[in-house]
Design a protein around this motif. Structure first.
Motif, short mmCIF file in Angstrom:
data_model
loop_
_atom_site.label_atom_id
_atom_site.label_comp_id
_atom_site.label_asym_id
_atom_site.label_seq_id
_atom_site.Cartn_x
_atom_site.Cartn_y
_atom_site.Cartn_z
N ASP A 102 0.37 8.81 -17.58
CA ASP A 102 1.06 9.05 -16.32
C ASP A 102 2.43 8.37 -16.29
O ASP A 102 3.42 8.99 -15.94
CB ASP A 102 0.21 8.55 -15.14
CG ASP A 102 -1.03 9.40 -14.96
OD1 ASP A 102 -0.97 10.60 -15.23
OD2 ASP A 102 -2.07 8.85 -14.55
N ALA A 211 2.14 6.29 -7.13
CA ALA A 211 1.13 7.29 -6.80
C ALA A 211 -0.28 6.79 -7.14
O ALA A 211 -1.24 7.08 -6.42
CB ALA A 211 1.41 8.60 -7.53
N ALA A 212 -0.40 6.03 -8.25
CA ALA A 212 -1.71 5.50 -8.62
C ALA A 212 -2.20 4.48 -7.59
O ALA A 212 -3.39 4.45 -7.25
CB ALA A 212 -1.65 4.86 -10.01
N ALA A 215 -3.26 6.38 -4.58
CA ALA A 215 -4.53 7.06 -4.83
C ALA A 215 -5.71 6.10 -4.67
O ALA A 215 -6.79 6.50 -4.21
CB ALA A 215 -4.53 7.66 -6.24
N ARG A 218 -6.37 5.90 -1.00
CA ARG A 218 -7.03 7.11 -0.48
C ARG A 218 -8.48 7.19 -0.93
O ARG A 218 -9.35 7.64 -0.18
CB ARG A 218 -6.26 8.35 -0.93
CG ARG A 218 -4.87 8.46 -0.30
CD ARG A 218 -4.25 9.83 -0.51
NE ARG A 218 -2.95 9.89 0.17
CZ ARG A 218 -1.79 9.71 -0.40
NH1 ARG A 218 -1.73 9.44 -1.71
NH2 ARG A 218 -0.66 9.79 0.29
N ALA A 219 -8.75 6.76 -2.16
CA ALA A 219 -10.14 6.74 -2.61
C ALA A 219 -10.96 5.78 -1.76
O ALA A 219 -12.12 6.07 -1.41
CB ALA A 219 -10.21 6.34 -4.09
N GLN A 240 -15.44 6.54 -7.51
CA GLN A 240 -14.05 6.98 -7.54
C GLN A 240 -13.09 5.84 -7.20
O GLN A 240 -11.99 5.76 -7.75
CB GLN A 240 -13.86 8.15 -6.57
CG GLN A 240 -14.63 9.39 -6.97
CD GLN A 240 -14.65 10.46 -5.89
OE1 GLN A 240 -14.05 10.29 -4.83
NE2 GLN A 240 -15.33 11.56 -6.14
N ALA A 244 -10.18 4.59 -9.64
CA ALA A 244 -8.79 4.58 -9.16
C ALA A 244 -8.18 3.20 -9.27
O ALA A 244 -7.01 3.05 -9.65
CB ALA A 244 -8.74 5.07 -7.71
N ARG A 302 -5.55 5.55 5.12
CA ARG A 302 -4.74 6.67 4.62
C ARG A 302 -3.29 6.54 5.05
O ARG A 302 -2.38 6.93 4.31
CB ARG A 302 -5.34 7.99 5.12
CG ARG A 302 -6.68 8.35 4.49
CD ARG A 302 -7.10 9.76 4.81
NE ARG A 302 -8.38 10.07 4.18
CZ ARG A 302 -9.56 9.99 4.79
NH1 ARG A 302 -9.61 9.65 6.07
NH2 ARG A 302 -10.67 10.27 4.13
N ALA A 305 -1.79 4.30 2.66
CA ALA A 305 -1.56 5.00 1.39
C ALA A 305 -0.26 5.79 1.43
O ALA A 305 0.52 5.79 0.46
CB ALA A 305 -2.74 5.93 1.09
N THR A 306 0.00 6.45 2.54
CA THR A 306 1.25 7.19 2.66
C THR A 306 2.45 6.26 2.61
O THR A 306 3.47 6.56 1.99
CB THR A 306 1.25 7.98 3.98
OG1 THR A 306 0.12 8.86 4.00
CG2 THR A 306 2.52 8.79 4.13
N GLU A 309 3.02 5.24 -1.04
CA GLU A 309 3.57 6.31 -1.87
C GLU A 309 5.02 6.59 -1.53
O GLU A 309 5.82 6.91 -2.42
CB GLU A 309 2.73 7.57 -1.68
CG GLU A 309 3.02 8.64 -2.71
CD GLU A 309 1.95 9.70 -2.72
OE1 GLU A 309 1.68 10.25 -3.80
OE2 GLU A 309 1.37 9.99 -1.65
#
Length: 690
Positions: A102, A211-212, A215, A218-219, A240, A244, A302, A305-306, A309
């Motif tokens: 990645d 992004a990782a 993620a 979000r997981a 997950q 992650a 979440r 998370a946004t 990112e």
């Protein structure tokens, strides 16, 4: 004192089902297939390999592959040198297959370093082309070296693969003169893929790492959303989360180890990862309450998370419900702390624990790697196994006249890769994938006229390689086969006549691998699954002791103890993730390995639940629950060690004779751990279940 109630888990039932809530690998789905097809039903390990995964389509990788393989062909036709264009496309094919990372810096290593080894391999192969038994000896020696360096790591594994593959191609195909032409053209193809890959670096330099991390958030949000609910959703999503987190830490810490000096962006991403850990720890405690959390909690995660990112520095005030009980207080405190750290542009780097010291000099690390490889029994075993199979393949084609004989050794190399999965299932799946790919190749070679029409055909076929590669090994083989045949036809001009020898050579290579690389080696039949599981049980015992060990009275001592607990938790969850992956790989093996893995699988799940219950108990103590009685954690640890010893001594769980289960104090914070341990005993020996 207020304590939270947790739903009692009936002894002998918890852990008996797999992490998906369904029966294990020999459960209902297999029975349904057997009922539909009777005795002719395909084996479960084969059906699993033929079932495509649900990975998303990598559109960017598909576009890169189409351009990287088709453009050299177009240039070759334009300058009236189609053979040169085919060699450049072959090098691009290896770059496309190896482009699996990645982060951009890792992609440079994954593509550029293997290209150097590939150039060395094709040069050596070209020099021994047509030299009979000298070529056999050289390729056998190259196979030994290739196998040994493959044990070092991911980049070394791909490098070893290309070293041997290109050596086989160079020794089996006439290459243009002088001898350095083929290495130059193949390397140009791989570097062209690298160039296409790096076009997005100026715009997305740190996006893969960011992004990782997002993620992972979000997981965790998905896990918190499923916590406390019925069914298998929570345990699936907890897996997950672990994957992650492992991926995000590997990217961020690996990048930081290569950056000299202070990097605010990496410190920030590492701080954002670290503040996620208390939330991860609180999730098992919330799940054990058997009551769903407020939807506002996963929604808030979440939103974080946004922010991660997008690199935002502003986060709205969290609107969270009032916490009720220790686990919800733990989640509330961890979530509010994360909301204060995520938007910080420059966190205090001295408060970031990355668990990485100053890396040693490159020459020191190189010496360590070479020393470890030379004294590793596993490295020598794999190198000798690969050398034996390549030597047999080359000896066979030297004695028996076989068309396009180099494909035999190519098949051996692709199948006998230890980090790619089961050797047996890969051999079978490669044969099936090759047969499927030959159907497409036959249509292309018989209906499409040679020349410029090859360019649009290559655009389509090359784009399918990344798309099919994420679906499974058989699908990847089916996508690569027509591409290789089309490029081979440009070098040999045999057209449809390439199809039959390609299938025959692949079947011969698979047969050599199955006999000399699988059946003749005792480790193929006597796996160490029980030993690996026993090691995980021992690690769980140490984790229980670490989680409830006494801490010094000083603030510094308590901080050190907490850091040690966090590190122990990360190690045990990473270890369990590796154990789960090894067992899932073993499930694709035929009997007896697959059957043995299926028998031990419920105990793997039980150990995961013991670790989860231990984490939940530690979180509850941190937020007001009464600590366990002195010696209680040590007693559980001793029971786990006794279970580990039993696993090492036996081949199946039914041969275990665990000690009688201790009395469970329902008021103790460790009561859920005791219940899970009782369930593990019931799995180990069902006749002892109360």
């Amino acid at each position: 004192m207020s304590t939270e109630r947790t739903e009692d888990i009936p002894p002998g039932r918890a852990g008996r089902r797999g992490p998906t809530g369904q029966r294990g690998p020999t459960g209902r789905s297999g029975a349904t297939a057997a009922g539909r097809f009777g005795p002719l039903a395909p084996p479960a390990w084969l059906l699993k390999g033929l079932r495509p995964s649900s990975a998303p389509i990598p559109w960017a990788a598909a576009l890169r592959a189409a351009v990287a393989l088709a453009l050299p062909l177009a240039v070759g036709f334009a300058v009236d040198e189609p053979e040169y264009g085919a060699l450049v496309s072959m090098g691009a094919l290896s770059g496309v297959i190896g482009d699996t990372a990645d982060a951009y810096r890792m992609r440079i290593l994954n593509i550029a370093v293997p290209q150097f080894f590939g150039a060395v391999g094709v040069a050596l192969g070209t020099l021994v082309f047509g030299h009979g038994w000298v070529a056999v000896g050289v390729l056998t020696l190259i196979a030994l070296v290739s196998g040994m360096i493959s044990s070092i790591g991911t980049v070394a594994s791909v490098s070893g693969l290309l070293l041997l593959l290109n050596a086989v191609v160079g020794a089996g195909l006439p290459m243009p003169s002088p001898w350095w032409t083929a290495p130059l053209l193949l390397s140009a193809g791989g570097l062209f893929v690298l160039l296409l890959t790096l076009l997005g670096w100026p715009l997305r330099g740190r996006q893969p790492e960011r992004a990782a991390v997002a993620a992972a958030y979000r997981a965790l949000a998905d896990s918190l959303e499923a916590a406390g609910g019925p069914g298998p959703a929570y345990e699936e999503r907890r897996q997950q989360v672990t994957q992650a987190l492992n991926h995000a830490y590997d990217l961020v810490l690996g990048r930081r180890a290569r950056v000299h000096g202070h990097s605010p962006s990496l410190v920030r991403m590492l701080a954002q990862l670290n503040v996620l850990i208390p939330l991860v720890e609180a999730a098992p405690a919330a799940h054990l309450r058997r009551r769903p959390l407020s939807p506002a909690i996963p929604a808030a995660v979440r939103e974080l998370a946004t922010a991660v990112e997008e690199g935002r520095t502003d986060i709205p005030v969290l609107d969270l419900p009032a916490p009720d009980g220790q686990s919800e207080r733990a989640i509330d405190a961890a979530l509010r702390h994360a909301a204060t750290i995520v938007p910080l542009a420059e966190p205090d780097m001295h408060n970031v624990d990355d668990r990485l010291g100053r890396p040693a000099a490159l020459r020191v690390r190189a010496r360590r790697v070479v020393r470890d490889m030379m004294f590793s029994g596993a490295s020598w075993r794999y190198g000798l196994r690969l050398a034996l199979c390549i030597g047999l393949a080359q000896s066979l084609v030297s004695v028996v006249e076989i068309e396009r004989s180099y494909w035999v050794a190519l098949t051996v190399t692709f199948v006998l890769k230890p980090d790619f999965g089961s050797v047996f299932s890969r051999a079978v799946l490669r044969a099936l994938g090759t047969a499927g790919g030959l159907v497409v190749a036959a249509a292309v070679l018989s209906e499409v006229p040679r020349g410029w029409w090859d360019v649009p055909v290559m655009v389509v076929l090359a784009a399918l390689i990344p798309v099919f590669s994420v679906k499974g090994y058989a699908f990847q083989t089916a996508a690569i086969t027509p591409v290789i045949l089309l490029l081979s036809d440009l070098l040999n001009h045999q057209g449809f006549d390439l199809v039959r020898p390609r299938l025959l050579d692949s079947l011969i290579g698979c047969a050599i691998t199955l006999i000399a690389g699988y059946l003749l080696w005792p480790e193929s039949w006597h796996t160490r699954l029980g030993d690996r599981l026993a090691d995980a049980v021992d690690d769980a015992a140490r984790y229980v002791e670490r989680a409830f060990g006494s801490a010094p009275d000083t603030d510094a001592g308590q901080r050190a103890a907490r850091t040690a607990r966090l590190q122990a938790r990360r190690r045990i969850y990473r270890e369990l993730s590796g154990v789960r992956s090894e067992f899932q790989r073993a499930l694709t093996e035929p009997p007896p390995t697959g059957e043995r893995a299926a028998v031990w699988w419920p105990l793997v799940v039980a150990v995961e639940r013991i670790v989860d219950a231990t984490t939940a108990a530690r979180v509850r103590v941190n937020h007001g629950a009464q600590p366990p009685a002195p010696g209680e954690a040590e007693a559980i640890a001793e029971d786990l060690r006794a279970l580990a010893q039993g696993v090492r001594r036996t081949d199946t769980p039914t041969q275990l004779r665990p000690t009688p289960p201790p009395d469970v104090d329902e008021a103790s914070v460790l009561s859920p751990v005791r219940q899970e341990l009782t369930a593990a005993r019931a799995i180990a020996n069902p006749t002892d279940s109360p």
